[in-house]
Design a protein around this motif. Sequence first.
Motif, PDB file in Angstrom:
ATOM      1  N   ASP A 172      18.735   8.635 -13.555  1.00  0.00           N
ATOM      2  CA  ASP A 172      18.472   8.327 -12.144  1.00  0.00           C
ATOM      3  C   ASP A 172      17.949   6.905 -11.991  1.00  0.00           C
ATOM      4  OD1 ASP A 172      19.303  10.782 -11.344  1.00  0.00           O
ATOM      5  OD2 ASP A 172      17.292  11.662 -11.240  1.00  0.00           O
ATOM      6  N   LEU A 173      17.020   6.532 -12.869  1.00  0.00           N
ATOM      7  CA  LEU A 173      16.461   5.188 -12.797  1.00  0.00           C
ATOM      8  C   LEU A 173      17.530   4.143 -13.094  1.00  0.00           C
ATOM      9  CD1 LEU A 173      14.157   3.194 -12.506  1.00  0.00           C
ATOM     10  CD2 LEU A 173      13.520   3.627 -14.882  1.00  0.00           C
ATOM     11  N   GLY A 174      18.350   4.394 -14.105  1.00  0.00           N
ATOM     12  CA  GLY A 174      19.414   3.449 -14.444  1.00  0.00           C
ATOM     13  C   GLY A 174      20.375   3.236 -13.294  1.00  0.00           C
ATOM     14  N   ARG A 214       0.837  -1.204   0.000  1.00  0.00           N
ATOM     15  CA  ARG A 214       0.000   0.000   0.000  1.00  0.00           C
ATOM     16  C   ARG A 214       0.870   1.252   0.000  1.00  0.00           C
ATOM     17  NH1 ARG A 214      -4.562  -1.916   4.481  1.00  0.00           N
ATOM     18  NH2 ARG A 214      -5.864  -3.114   3.007  1.00  0.00           N
ATOM     19  N   LEU A 215       1.979   1.191   0.728  1.00  0.00           N
ATOM     20  CA  LEU A 215       2.912   2.318   0.736  1.00  0.00           C
ATOM     21  C   LEU A 215       3.536   2.511  -0.649  1.00  0.00           C
ATOM     22  CD1 LEU A 215       4.504   4.473   2.310  1.00  0.00           C
ATOM     23  CD2 LEU A 215       6.187   2.703   2.869  1.00  0.00           C
ATOM     24  N   LEU A 216       3.852   1.405  -1.306  1.00  0.00           N
ATOM     25  CA  LEU A 216       4.416   1.478  -2.653  1.00  0.00           C
ATOM     26  C   LEU A 216       3.425   2.103  -3.632  1.00  0.00           C
ATOM     27  CD1 LEU A 216       6.237  -1.978  -2.999  1.00  0.00           C
ATOM     28  CD2 LEU A 216       7.303   0.281  -2.888  1.00  0.00           C
ATOM     29  N   LEU A 217       2.160   1.680  -3.529  1.00  0.00           N
ATOM     30  CA  LEU A 217       1.137   2.239  -4.410  1.00  0.00           C
ATOM     31  C   LEU A 217       1.032   3.753  -4.236  1.00  0.00           C
ATOM     32  CD1 LEU A 217      -1.814  -0.338  -4.257  1.00  0.00           C
ATOM     33  CD2 LEU A 217      -0.405   0.231  -6.233  1.00  0.00           C
ATOM     34  N   GLN A 218       1.092   4.214  -2.985  1.00  0.00           N
ATOM     35  CA  GLN A 218       1.014   5.645  -2.716  1.00  0.00           C
ATOM     36  C   GLN A 218       2.244   6.363  -3.275  1.00  0.00           C
ATOM     37  OE1 GLN A 218       0.572   6.558   1.416  1.00  0.00           O
ATOM     38  NE2 GLN A 218       0.615   8.768   1.123  1.00  0.00           N
ATOM     39  N   SER A 219       3.419   5.730  -3.106  1.00  0.00           N
ATOM     40  CA  SER A 219       4.659   6.345  -3.581  1.00  0.00           C
ATOM     41  C   SER A 219       4.696   6.401  -5.099  1.00  0.00           C
ATOM     42  CB  SER A 219       5.872   5.564  -3.064  1.00  0.00           C
ATOM     43  OG  SER A 219       5.899   5.569  -1.652  1.00  0.00           O
ATOM     44  N   ILE A 220       4.227   5.318  -5.751  1.00  0.00           N
ATOM     45  CA  ILE A 220       4.234   5.273  -7.213  1.00  0.00           C
ATOM     46  C   ILE A 220       3.333   6.361  -7.779  1.00  0.00           C
ATOM     47  CG2 ILE A 220       3.500   3.880  -9.202  1.00  0.00           C
ATOM     48  CD1 ILE A 220       4.484   1.423  -7.619  1.00  0.00           C
ATOM     49  N   GLY A 221       2.243   6.645  -7.090  1.00  0.00           N
ATOM     50  CA  GLY A 221       1.349   7.688  -7.564  1.00  0.00           C
ATOM     51  C   GLY A 221       1.916   9.084  -7.399  1.00  0.00           C
ATOM     52  N   GLU A 222       2.842   9.248  -6.452  1.00  0.00           N
ATOM     53  CA  GLU A 222       3.363  10.586  -6.151  1.00  0.00           C
ATOM     54  C   GLU A 222       4.800  10.792  -6.604  1.00  0.00           C
ATOM     55  OE1 GLU A 222       2.935  10.771  -1.966  1.00  0.00           O
ATOM     56  OE2 GLU A 222       0.728  10.965  -2.000  1.00  0.00           O
ATOM     57  N   SER A 223       5.565   9.703  -6.838  1.00  0.00           N
ATOM     58  CA  SER A 223       6.991   9.823  -7.131  1.00  0.00           C
ATOM     59  C   SER A 223       7.358   9.000  -8.345  1.00  0.00           C
ATOM     60  CB  SER A 223       7.817   9.360  -5.915  1.00  0.00           C
ATOM     61  OG  SER A 223       7.370   9.960  -4.733  1.00  0.00           O
ATOM     62  N   SER A 224       8.611   9.120  -8.765  1.00  0.00           N
ATOM     63  CA  SER A 224       9.121   8.333  -9.881  1.00  0.00           C
ATOM     64  C   SER A 224       9.466   6.931  -9.404  1.00  0.00           C
ATOM     65  CB  SER A 224      10.366   8.998 -10.476  1.00  0.00           C
ATOM     66  OG  SER A 224      11.411   9.007  -9.510  1.00  0.00           O
ATOM     67  N   ILE A 225       9.645   6.010 -10.353  1.00  0.00           N
ATOM     68  CA  ILE A 225       9.960   4.625  -9.980  1.00  0.00           C
ATOM     69  C   ILE A 225      11.337   4.530  -9.343  1.00  0.00           C
ATOM     70  CG2 ILE A 225      10.884   4.034 -12.262  1.00  0.00           C
ATOM     71  CD1 ILE A 225       9.681   1.228 -11.845  1.00  0.00           C
ATOM     72  N   SER A 226      12.262   5.428  -9.700  1.00  0.00           N
ATOM     73  CA  SER A 226      13.583   5.408  -9.069  1.00  0.00           C
ATOM     74  C   SER A 226      13.471   5.708  -7.577  1.00  0.00           C
ATOM     75  CB  SER A 226      14.512   6.420  -9.744  1.00  0.00           C
ATOM     76  OG  SER A 226      13.983   7.728  -9.643  1.00  0.00           O
ATOM     77  N   THR A 227      12.544   6.594  -7.202  1.00  0.00           N
ATOM     78  CA  THR A 227      12.323   6.903  -5.775  1.00  0.00           C
ATOM     79  C   THR A 227      11.766   5.683  -5.052  1.00  0.00           C
ATOM     80  OG1 THR A 227      11.870   9.220  -6.328  1.00  0.00           O
ATOM     81  CG2 THR A 227      11.148   8.443  -4.173  1.00  0.00           C
ATOM     82  N   VAL A 228      10.850   4.973  -5.730  1.00  0.00           N
ATOM     83  CA  VAL A 228      10.263   3.775  -5.132  1.00  0.00           C
ATOM     84  C   VAL A 228      11.324   2.701  -4.926  1.00  0.00           C
ATOM     85  CG1 VAL A 228       8.587   1.927  -5.483  1.00  0.00           C
ATOM     86  CG2 VAL A 228       8.012   4.275  -6.132  1.00  0.00           C
ATOM     87  N   LEU A 229      12.192   2.494  -5.917  1.00  0.00           N
ATOM     88  CA  LEU A 229      13.270   1.506  -5.777  1.00  0.00           C
ATOM     89  C   LEU A 229      14.243   1.907  -4.678  1.00  0.00           C
ATOM     90  CD1 LEU A 229      14.053   0.690  -9.532  1.00  0.00           C
ATOM     91  CD2 LEU A 229      12.827  -0.722  -7.887  1.00  0.00           C
TER      92      LEU A 229
END
Length: 565
Positions: A490-492, A433-448
């Motif tokens: 950043d993602l790379g 659930r935290l990941l879902l919230q983060s993905i909606g607000e941030s980039s995937i690099s932030t989630v990783l």
Amino acid sequence: MSALGVLSFTQQGWEQVLAKVKRAVVYLDAACAESLHWGCGSMRLLEAVGGPACQLREFEPDAVGGGVKQPKAVFVLSCLLKGRTVETIRDIICRSHFQYCVVVTAVSHAVHLTANHVPAAAAAELEGQHPVFEQLEEKLCEWMGNMNYTAEVLHVPLLLAPAAPYLALTPAFASLFPLLPQDVHLLNSARPDKRRLGSLGEVDASTLTPNLLLQIRCLVSGLSSLCEHLGVREECFAVGSLSRVIAADLANYAPAKNRRKNATGRASVVFVDRTLDLTGAVGHHGDNLVEKIISVLPQLPGHTNDVMVNMVELTALQHGEENQNVIAPGCLAQTNDTAAKALWEALLNTKHKEAVMEVRRHLVEAASRENLPIKMSMGRVTPGQLTSYIQLFKNNLKALRNHCGLLQLGLATVQTLKHPQTAKWDNFLAFERLLLQSIGESSISTVLSQLLPMIKPSTQRTNDDYNPEELLILLIYIYSVTGEFVVDKDLGDTEEKVKKALAQVFCEESELSPLLQKITGECLTRFLNINANDTENRFKVKATSRRGFKHLHWHHSESLEPDEC
């Protein structure tokens, strides 16, 4: 579509097999064994075999042959009678004393003609004839050493493993997985430049590899047989690239065209690519007890959809390791116990809390029917409470026999509720659930980056931390719910950090799960294939054995592209 019709389809198929197995040595492959397991149970087959000298055996190259007192063999197989399968049949017969062999295949003769490259026009002229099966019958007699011995080859559509009235599994196709975008370049490697595919949307039957096309045709053969049994004319719908190919193949399957002309009923068949629901497969949002049981209890060997239930608590043996292997494990499939089947269906269709209460209710009713001294308690159901009810049956052989299936499901529930992985279930759900919230607000690099601190070697992990397999599950979840995204620097950089952290964890594990051993084994094979002719300069592989697991340590130069790994 009638649930009874689906169940009778499987049982009718097995009745044809049972009619052939009297006093025979029976060899089954894993998929057919699973169909038997859910369809009518192994005891039904053993009763049909009869004879103390006759046994059930796994179909494999090293399978024990038949002795002098075992003149008859029945092979029950889910696959094409071709290649390695036929070689295995030959090897078993040649080291046996069989005088009568029956080979049952779940694949129709029409598909065998396709596998032997018989043109469609010629195959149509052979309708009602079975030359491929007849040729194999001659070979069977030759391998038995006497052309006057008896051999039979027949098709029985053992496609389904009916886990519940409205849930049927196809164990023979458990590994059939939809194509991914990365697979397009593999398909293009066998095509001329002018006819290269641009995307998965352009994939059709003519673009698939021969082996994949044959596997699809085997599935279509079984589905057509099911529709014939139900007496329906199917209308196919598809969601996904591979599903579209399967639906089209079923629509164009020659035996199916003839069958549909005489069908009186109608049915809609929807094919959906499994890649469209990877999030559901790895997520922990489900509130279903069966989902948790299958997730945490060890898999029943050779099965794709059943688990082992430890039955030691119901025996008079001590709980030491020495005795735990004496008792055969229980399972979820209860084909001959009406009460257990009713409970199993309730577990499948209710939420976790209601399912646990249903287990208690069934145990209480069973104990009452056996006049066991049960102490009723209300309120929240606990593993200890369920265990106390189950223990009442321990020294009562008659009660054990009468309610064996119910007790297996009860123990599966208790062992799941007590399992450490069940306690971690809520942790998974909270993090997802935290990941879902983060993905909606941030980039995937932030989630990783949020996941990176959780990747810890075994020496630094506690019971609450994620192990390597669980980390991979979270990564699949992240990429599945993210969808399309822009790859930037950043993602790379973040992905490289995650890769290095995972590689370090893998190498420092004392023992990996079977799944991770399979993944790392396939990686090693690919590495060796890539570097077969240039090992010294491009790649150095060192495998060391520790506790039975091969650890892989690699060092790649800049000339080895990341996507080659």
